[in-house]
Design a protein around this motif. Structure first.
Motif, mmCIF file in Angstrom:
data_model
loop_
_atom_site.group_PDB
_atom_site.id
_atom_site.type_symbol
_atom_site.label_atom_id
_atom_site.label_comp_id
_atom_site.label_asym_id
_atom_site.label_seq_id
_atom_site.Cartn_x
_atom_site.Cartn_y
_atom_site.Cartn_z
ATOM 1 N N ILE A 328 0.884 -1.156 0.063
ATOM 2 C CA ILE A 328 -0.297 0.102 -0.102
ATOM 3 C C ILE A 328 0.980 1.273 0.034
ATOM 4 N N ASP A 329 0.617 2.174 -0.784
ATOM 5 C CA ASP A 329 1.381 3.523 -1.041
ATOM 6 C C ASP A 329 0.593 4.522 0.105
ATOM 7 N N PHE A 330 1.766 4.912 1.059
ATOM 8 C CA PHE A 330 1.392 5.829 1.988
ATOM 9 C C PHE A 330 1.951 7.173 1.770
ATOM 10 N N THR A 331 2.613 7.454 0.527
ATOM 11 C CA THR A 331 2.990 8.522 0.545
ATOM 12 C C THR A 331 2.013 9.771 0.142
ATOM 13 N N GLY A 332 2.492 11.186 0.248
ATOM 14 C CA GLY A 332 1.531 12.092 0.408
ATOM 15 C C GLY A 332 0.662 12.255 -0.855
ATOM 16 N N SER A 333 1.073 11.786 -2.067
ATOM 17 C CA SER A 333 0.356 11.915 -3.224
ATOM 18 C C SER A 333 -0.970 11.365 -3.125
ATOM 19 N N ASN A 334 -1.244 10.383 -1.991
ATOM 20 C CA ASN A 334 -2.597 9.996 -1.512
ATOM 21 C C ASN A 334 -3.448 11.047 -0.914
ATOM 22 N N GLY A 335 -3.160 11.864 -0.494
ATOM 23 C CA GLY A 335 -3.747 12.855 0.496
ATOM 24 C C GLY A 335 -3.777 12.559 1.882
ATOM 25 N N HIS A 336 -4.344 13.233 2.751
ATOM 26 C CA HIS A 336 -4.357 13.130 4.135
ATOM 27 C C HIS A 336 -5.643 12.043 4.344
ATOM 28 N N PRO A 337 -5.552 11.110 5.408
ATOM 29 C CA PRO A 337 -6.387 10.255 5.525
ATOM 30 C C PRO A 337 -7.809 10.785 6.022
ATOM 31 N N LYS A 338 -7.757 12.172 6.449
ATOM 32 C CA LYS A 338 -9.028 12.591 6.912
ATOM 33 C C LYS A 338 -9.693 13.566 5.557
ATOM 34 N N ASP A 339 -9.025 13.600 4.663
ATOM 35 C CA ASP A 339 -9.655 14.111 3.330
ATOM 36 C C ASP A 339 -10.540 13.159 2.666
ATOM 37 N N ASN A 340 -11.703 13.502 2.491
ATOM 38 C CA ASN A 340 -12.656 12.429 1.763
ATOM 39 C C ASN A 340 -12.372 12.005 0.185
ATOM 40 N N GLY A 341 -11.138 12.720 -0.159
ATOM 41 C CA GLY A 341 -10.990 12.711 -1.560
ATOM 42 C C GLY A 341 -9.637 11.471 -1.484
ATOM 43 N N SER A 342 -8.997 11.078 -0.244
ATOM 44 C CA SER A 342 -7.911 10.324 -0.172
ATOM 45 C C SER A 342 -8.434 8.893 -0.254
ATOM 46 N N VAL A 380 1.191 -8.007 4.299
ATOM 47 C CA VAL A 380 0.581 -6.650 3.743
ATOM 48 C C VAL A 380 1.880 -5.629 4.089
ATOM 49 N N TRP A 381 2.258 -5.176 3.088
ATOM 50 C CA TRP A 381 3.491 -3.932 3.377
ATOM 51 C C TRP A 381 2.912 -2.751 2.855
ATOM 52 N N GLY A 382 3.811 -1.621 3.424
ATOM 53 C CA GLY A 382 3.499 -0.473 3.213
ATOM 54 C C GLY A 382 4.606 0.160 2.716
ATOM 55 N N PHE A 383 4.634 1.517 2.303
ATOM 56 C CA PHE A 383 5.887 2.202 1.825
ATOM 57 C C PHE A 383 5.680 3.682 1.818
ATOM 58 N N GLY A 384 6.392 4.627 2.157
ATOM 59 C CA GLY A 384 6.389 6.036 2.193
ATOM 60 C C GLY A 384 5.547 6.597 3.346
ATOM 61 N N ALA A 385 6.040 5.994 4.406
ATOM 62 C CA ALA A 385 5.139 6.410 5.623
ATOM 63 C C ALA A 385 6.216 6.768 6.903
ATOM 64 N N TRP A 386 5.694 7.587 7.876
ATOM 65 C CA TRP A 386 6.469 7.441 9.348
ATOM 66 C C TRP A 386 5.468 7.195 10.254
ATOM 67 N N PHE A 387 6.008 6.803 11.339
ATOM 68 C CA PHE A 387 4.984 6.427 12.376
ATOM 69 C C PHE A 387 5.726 6.281 13.880
ATOM 70 N N ASN A 388 4.895 6.017 14.837
ATOM 71 C CA ASN A 388 5.551 5.996 15.997
ATOM 72 C C ASN A 388 6.127 7.076 16.573
ATOM 73 N N SER A 389 5.844 8.352 15.829
ATOM 74 C CA SER A 389 6.345 9.468 16.237
ATOM 75 C C SER A 389 7.929 9.717 15.835
ATOM 76 N N THR A 390 8.502 8.824 15.032
ATOM 77 C CA THR A 390 9.973 8.696 14.734
ATOM 78 C C THR A 390 10.447 10.052 13.566
ATOM 79 N N LYS A 391 9.632 10.313 12.921
ATOM 80 C CA LYS A 391 9.685 11.324 12.095
ATOM 81 C C LYS A 391 10.558 10.793 10.834
ATOM 82 N N ILE A 392 10.668 9.537 10.889
ATOM 83 C CA ILE A 392 11.638 8.628 9.847
ATOM 84 C C ILE A 392 10.738 8.223 8.795
ATOM 85 N N VAL A 393 10.819 8.455 7.461
ATOM 86 C CA VAL A 393 10.294 7.820 6.477
ATOM 87 C C VAL A 393 10.614 6.470 6.094
ATOM 88 N N TYR A 394 9.807 5.361 6.164
ATOM 89 C CA TYR A 394 10.267 4.189 5.796
ATOM 90 C C TYR A 394 9.505 3.719 4.446
#
Length: 401
Positions: A328-342, A380-394
């Protein structure tokens, strides 16, 4: 391994409906062969260089979409194209085809506006299949719906389409190479020939001839002992997977100008079963106007190999193991998860139980593919995201990480 990659480029998946597999017995795979007659001359000082664009009408939009194009045949008003078009025939549906014929003006250009339009004709696939011998000829029409007459032949330009049920059993990729020896001198007593070959075969009870391979552009200059380049062809196209279907190899002498000036040298009729033995010294003959004790040269099969073409079921029966993985693509090109267009939008899931567009895609595709998974475990894999407040993009992580 089978990987489903879901990203912002994949937008139309949720509109696709699952196929009704119970209806699969109502369709047949057919192939179309195309030829034309009496094409008008679009160029001032030479015959046309025709090609055909094939369209099929889309059931949902009622718009025509391109199915494919034939090769271009130079300087020929009576082209017989070797390009084959395969499609599914549903006897209970009206499948409307359209054939547009063009004269190539700008060599190699894919833009139709760069070429001269010769004529067009619609054809219902069901009517073609119910025609005697599954062959139909129609007059080509102008954009205003009028017939087109060749001024030289005084006949209307026409197109002929032949359909054939595709033989799929024991299909293979065939590699062949021919040579010839002691071809006759066709241009003069002291000159040599410029030979090329064409392969044809007959179909049905009416023994209609289909053009399978070869064209005059691939001639070899000034030789009586040509060594033609090796080529590959599917057994389905060569003989419709029937090893005893007659196949005719025809040798011609190329002459400058259009195809009508080429000299026929001779031919040999064989079949796939004989070609396997790589025979040599096959005597070329002429069915008509053949002089007694006259030699037209010999044909040699110097290379033959066959590699089976396997389908999905063949791999399953052979013990192939399939593993379904999803990314799954988590990069910013998909929009914010709270945006109904995402694609990640989940508010409707929390309030209405409606899954996100990504979830819909995974379920639709996964439900079909998962039945073939050998261990029923689906990473299930993901790419282009940061999590756990690390601010590191995986750029590659498991979703349960």
């Amino acid at each position: 391994y089978l990987l489903i990659l879901l990203s912002s480029n994949y937008m139309a998946y949720h509109e696709q409906k699952s196929a009704d597999l119970s209806q699969s017995h109502l369709k047949d795979k057919v192939s179309l062969f195309i030829s034309c007659k009496d094409l008008v001359q679009k160029d001032f000082n030479s015959k046309s260089d025709p090609f055909v664009v094939v369209y099929i009408r889309d059931k949902k939009t009622s718009k025509f979409k391109e199915l494919g194009r034939t090769e271009v045949i130079q300087d020929n008003s009576y082209p017989s194209f070797t390009t084959q078009f395969k499609l599914d025939y549903y006897f209970e549906e009206e499948q409307l085809l359209r054939f547009d014929v063009f004269d190539e003006d700008k060599r190699g250009s894919k833009k139709l506006k760069d070429h001269d339009f010769i004529g067009s004709v619609p054809m219902i696939l069901g009517e073609l299949m119910h025609e005697k011998g599954q062959t139909m000829s129609k007059k080509l029409l102008t954009k205003k719906g009028k017939g087109i007459k060749n001024k030289k032949s005084k006949r209307y330009s026409s197109i002929t389409v032949a359909a054939e049920k595709v033989g799929q059993a024991n299909n293979a990729l065939i590699k062949l190479q021919f040579t010839c020896k002691d071809l006759p001198r066709m241009d003069s007593i002291f000159g040599k020939s410029d030979p090329y070959f064409r392969i044809t075969r007959t179909r049905g009870d009416n023994e209609q001839e289909l053009s399978i391979y070869g064209n005059r552009e691939n001639h070899i200059k000034k030789t009586l002992n040509p060594v033609f380049p090796a080529f590959t062809i599917e057994a389905q196209k060569l003989c419709n997977c029937d090893p005893y279907t007659p196949i005719t190899i025809k040798i011609y002498d190329w002459d400058s100008g259009d195809v009508s000036k080429d000299d026929f040298i001779g031919e040999y009729t064989t079949n796939l079963n004989e070609l396997k033995s790589k025979p040599r010294g096959l005597q070329l003959t002429r069915k008509a106007k053949s002089k007694k004790n006259k030699s037209y040269g010999t044909l040699n099969v110097v290379q033959f190999s066959s590699e089976p073409l396997y389908g999905f079921l063949d791999y399953l029966q052979g013990g192939a193991e399939i593993s379904l993985m999803t990314a799954i693509d988590f990069t910013g090109s998909n929009g914010h998860p709270k945006d109904n267009g995402s694609l990640h939008y989940l508010e409707n899931y929390y309030t209405k139980g409606e899954p996100s567009r990504y979830q819909k895609a995974i379920r639709q595709i996964g439900n079909i593919v998962s039945v073939y998974d050998f261990d029923k475990k689906f990473p299930v894999w993901g790419f282009g995201a940061w999590f756990n407040s690390t601010k590191i993009v995986y750029h590659g992580f498991a979703l349960n990480q």
